[in-house]
Design a protein around this motif. Structure first.
Motif, PDB file in Angstrom:
ATOM      1  N   GLU A  43       0.839  -1.194   0.000  1.00  0.00           N
ATOM      2  CA  GLU A  43       0.000   0.000   0.000  1.00  0.00           C
ATOM      3  C   GLU A  43       0.878   1.250   0.000  1.00  0.00           C
ATOM      4  N   GLY A  44       0.356   2.328  -0.568  1.00  0.00           N
ATOM      5  CA  GLY A  44       1.120   3.564  -0.717  1.00  0.00           C
ATOM      6  C   GLY A  44       1.773   4.047   0.555  1.00  0.00           C
ATOM      7  N   ASP A  45       1.068   3.930   1.680  1.00  0.00           N
ATOM      8  CA  ASP A  45       1.635   4.408   2.934  1.00  0.00           C
ATOM      9  C   ASP A  45       2.715   3.474   3.470  1.00  0.00           C
ATOM     10  N   ARG A  46       2.853   2.291   2.880  1.00  0.00           N
ATOM     11  CA  ARG A  46       3.873   1.342   3.308  1.00  0.00           C
ATOM     12  C   ARG A  46       5.130   1.407   2.420  1.00  0.00           C
ATOM     13  N   GLN A  52       8.293   2.093   4.300  1.00  0.00           N
ATOM     14  CA  GLN A  52       8.808   0.920   5.007  1.00  0.00           C
ATOM     15  C   GLN A  52       9.576   0.006   4.053  1.00  0.00           C
ATOM     16  N   THR A  62       7.805   2.512  -7.044  1.00  0.00           N
ATOM     17  CA  THR A  62       6.357   2.571  -7.294  1.00  0.00           C
ATOM     18  C   THR A  62       6.034   2.042  -8.681  1.00  0.00           C
TER      19      THR A  62
END
Length: 153
Positions: A13-16, A19, A39
């Motif tokens: 996911e984009g927010d990961r 990480q 990405t």
């Protein structure tokens, strides 16, 4: 690390992404990757495997696969965060890959690894006995080309 606390996901996911970039920063072959390029890589990969530790909500493992779904699948970028190594997370990652339904009928699943990881991958039936085949590479990445200029043709 408790393996029951690990969830296999088929996306980053984009927010990961941050990480994943942290995990990539820990290895020589992924350390210089750019978030925009990563990405694009994620979008273009046929299968993505992200292992997330539920209790910390942190990405602890990653791999991706390129495949035609029939003849060939190539496993790439298998990586486990340094904090999760030797805990079985790598086993979970490979189990998820080789048991994935989209790879069930693929004739050959291939990967490239460092010599010290041969015994690890043999557990899933991977072998360095590939007949007369040889790995060839054309690369602009200085990390992936021979250091000895006399080897270049």
């Amino acid at each position: 690390m408790d393996r029951s606390d690990i969830e296999v996901r088929e996306a980053v996911e984009g927010d990961r992404l941050a990480q994943l970039m942290e995990v990539f920063a820990s290895e020589w072959w992924t350390a210089d990757r750019d978030p925009d390029d990563v990405t694009a890589m994620l979008v273009a990969s046929d299968l993505v495997f992200a292992l997330v530790q539920r209790s910390t909500d942190r990405l602890v493992g990653f791999a991706r696969v390129l495949t035609d779904g029939v003849y060939l699948a190539v496993v790439l970028d298998v990586i486990v965060s340094s904090s999760a190594r030797h805990s079985g997370v790598g086993h979970m990652l490979l189990d998820a890959i080789v048991s994935h339904p989209r790879l069930a009928a693929v004739r050959s699943i291939e990967l490239v690894c460092q010599p010290e990881l041969l015994s690890f991958y043999r557990r899933w039936g991977f072998t360095e006995d590939v007949g007369r085949s040889q790995l060839m590479r054309r690369s602009s990445d200085p990390l992936l080309v021979p250091r000895d200029p006399s080897r270049q043709q």
